[in-house]
Scaffold this active site. Structure first.
Site: not given
Length: 689
Positions: A8, A104, A307
């Site tokens: 990303e 992501d 995350y």
């Protein structure tokens, strides 16, 4: 043949490339013997603008609404088109056998990759990298366990639905409001009900009338107790206070009951993004957006946390074997001693912390195995990391154990209550101070005190009896912490009881988008900060009165969020969802068009537009405050600073022209008569303005 890896961001791509031993750097990608790693820059592809469907939409007119193209199209974002071309060319290389999506691991990350694939007409196999941290070990393990890309088709469908719903509702309602009231007004399916909650709270505060009340406290010398009647401890009639004091005066007290309960308080659950944003706002005064960006650095750059954009506060069973290595990684500085103690004792996970059924895409936010180097962190990063580490150490620590004492004293038939604690084991509370929002707001809770040895039936002398005066308080304004809670649990704003029950677990927006919604409300001047409080502006209050009731209610939006969750899980229909959104967009446009309400701009200045002479509005632009003509048909804009210096755009242009002509006259030996004529014309122009 090679695999193409699409990340990303460039920073993530560089880390993946390093781990995969890709060393040949090119413009827009890094290549190795087995992999070619490239990246997006956030989104490279987006939904087409209205004018891409029909040139008539370049002008905003009520008669052209609603805009409901049969199929929403995609387009390359102009600012990042060069990188899109790079990625697209790589996708067409003959030596590329497959694509690995490494964006992501979430709904929006899936959309970033899939839209690029769709516009580039990708037809070959693709796989999904799904990892919860950016450490080398996590990346290698993730590539060893790549999942088939089509397994995430439902997640992609949910992402498309979210994007198309925002286009259909947001653009149509925004254009309708702007055209109807000739003002820059915008509305969205999440933004508007969030604003409505803030406005509703402000209305409650404005309507609130404070009322005096009294409580009665008995001082026994070594402890105190508060009076409590059948209806609580507050007395709203001072004559009742005087009557009670008369009844209690010169009386002795008897200890009616001494109750001792052994209590065990487990640590709070691990952080998800929303809970971390709440805590960071309360304890560090961070905005939700600041927490998100700082957290992203800890995850992506320093690789110290897992995350960030998770909605789970639990761990999955496969994380348990990694807990010792995570403790070793953070065993530095202020955390070393606690980490070593926890490593020295066996850990037995409980369902309270480890529950696979409550982990969806990602587990709770916890530290990674990456060795901690505090010197590499900024002050903000250290502060946020400290919250995460202390919460992590707390959830692995023993419960807080104490004895709860409750004493009831009787004085001539009236009951007085006192509470106290005797700490037995601090447990997790020795690591982190924790106070919940409910504890913070319990004004009537009895204050804790140290209670000595008291026996039931014991007679006690009263040292003093005093009435204590107070005033009822209005509900508190929202802070970012409490607004995040309301967005996460909007049920109390929903009148329908059955719907309120079905709404449990869904809210306004997602953990990843709520901070952006708050920032957007601030940027568009619908709300403003007053210290930690969020206060609606006149513009925000007026907008809520102008939009349709259903759009300002959390019911509709929360239903949509629940539908998106169902679609992501494979339990909902993309087609039916979008069909409903299109119908609703049309209804909302017609409700705006038929409304008879009026709007008055609260940001009008005394500066006149140099083009049409109407007064200009002061608005927040991307590069600071701007003066904008109130007439959209005129459209003149200029920086606010031009007002401060006393120059309009046209005056400044005149001065520049004057200097240029003077210079040109000198250089080219233009005749003095022509020079004088030009100067005279410019002087007249300046006088006119």
């Amino acid at each position: 043949m090679k695999s193409l890896v699409l990340a990303e961001k460039p920073s993530v791509a560089r880390e993946i490339a390093r781990v995969l031993k890709c060393n040949i750097k090119n413009k827009g990608f890094i290549e190795g013997p087995q992999y070619v790693v490239t990246w997006a820059l956030g989104h490279l592809v987006t939904l087409a603008e209205p004018e891409d469907y029909d040139q008539k939409y370049k002008e905003w007119r009520m008669e052209d609404l609603p805009m409901l193209p049969e199929q929403l199209k995609l387009k390359v974002i102009r600012q990042t088109s060069q990188q899109y071309q790079t990625v697209s060319k790589l996708m067409k290389r003959n030596d590329i056998k497959e694509l690995i999506i490494a964006t992501d691991a979430g709904r929006e990350g899936e959309l970033v990759a899939r839209w690029i694939m769709k516009l580039s007409n990708w037809k070959r196999p693709f796989k999904r990298l799904w990892i919860s941290s950016q450490t080398d070990a996590a990346i290698l393990e993730g590539f060893a366990r790549l999942k088939p890309g089509p397994e995430y088709n439902d997640l992609y469908d949910a992402a498309v639905c979210r994007a198309e719903a925002d286009w259909l509702i947001g653009l149509n309602v925004t254009r309708a409001l702007t055209c109807k009231y000739n003002a820059q007004l915008n509305s969205g399916r999440v933004q508007t009900p969030t604003l409505a909650m803030i406005v509703q709270r402000e209305d409650e505060i404005r309507k609130f009338v404070p009322v005096d009340y009294w409580t009665i406290r008995a001082d026994f010398g070594d402890f105190f107790a508060d009076w409590r009647g059948k209806d609580g401890s507050r007395i709203y009639d001072y004559q009742q206070v005087e009557a009670l004091l008369g009844k209690l005066e010169k009386q002795s007290a008897r200890i009616m009951q001494v109750k001792r309960e052994s209590k065990s308080e487990p640590a709070p659950l691990a952080y998800d993004l929303t809970e971390l944003q709440r805590d960071a706002n309360r304890k560090l005064s961070f905005s939700a957006q600041k927490t998100s960006s700082t957290l992203q650095n800890l995850y992506e750059r320093h690789k110290l946390v897992t995350y960030p954009r998770t909605d789970s506060r639990y761990l999955s069973a496969d994380i348990v074997p990694t807990l010792p290595s995570r403790l070793k990684g953070l065993a530095a500085g202020p955390y070393a001693e606690t980490a070593k103690k926890l490593l020295a004792q066996p850990y037995k996970p409980t369902k309270r912390l480890v529950d696979d059924s409550k982990v969806t895409d990602h587990h709770a936010i916890i530290p990674t195995e990456q060795p901690l180097k505090l010197g590499d962190l900024t002050h903000d990063e250290k502060s946020l990391y400290d919250l995460i580490v202390r919460r992590f150490l707390a959830i692995l620590s023993p419960p807080y154990r104490y004895d709860q004492l409750t004493v009831i004293a009787g004085i001539n038939g009236e009951m007085f209550y006192a509470t106290g604690k005797v700490m037995k084991n601090q447990g997790w509370r020795s690591i982190t101070s924790h106070q919940t929002e409910s504890e913070e707001s319990r004004e009537d809770a009895l204050p804790e005190q140290t209670l000595g040895k008291l026996e039931q039936g014991e007679e006690r002398t009263i040292k003093s009896l005093k009435p204590q005066k107070g005033k009822t308080k209005p509900p508190a304004r929202y802070t970012e912490a409490t607004l995040l809670t309301a967005m996460e649990n909007p049920g109390k704003f929903i009148e329908d009881e059955e719907l309120r029950e079905t709404m449990k677990g869904s809210g306004l927006g997602t953990p990843a988008t709520r901070a952006e919604i708050i920032e957007k409300l601030l940027h568009t001047s619908y709300i403003e900060r007053s210290g930690k409080e969020l206060v609606p502006t006149s513009k925000g209050r007026q907008l809520i009165s102008l939009v349709a009731p259903e759009l300002r209610s959390p019911e509709l939006t929360a239903q949509w969020e629940q539908a998106l969750t169902d679609i992501a899980k494979g339990n909902g229909s993309k087609t039916e969802f979008i069909k409903g959104i299109r119908t609703k967009a049309s209804e909302l446009v017609h409700s705006v068009a038929s409304d008879s309400a009026t709007y008055h701009a609260d940001n009008m200045t005394k500066t006149r537009c140099p083009v049409c002479k109407k007064y200009m509005l002061l608005v927040n632009g991307k590069r600071g405050k701007m003066l904008v003509c109130q007439d959209r048909a005129c459209g003149h804009r200029q920086p606010e600073k031009e007002r401060d210096t006393g120059f309009t755009s046209s005056k400044r242009a005149s001065q520049v022209n004057q200097k240029l002509i003077a210079q040109y006259s000198d250089q080219q030996n233009i005749g003095s008569n022509l020079g004088d004529l030009l100067k005279e014309a410019l002087n007249k122009q300046n006088k006119n303005h």
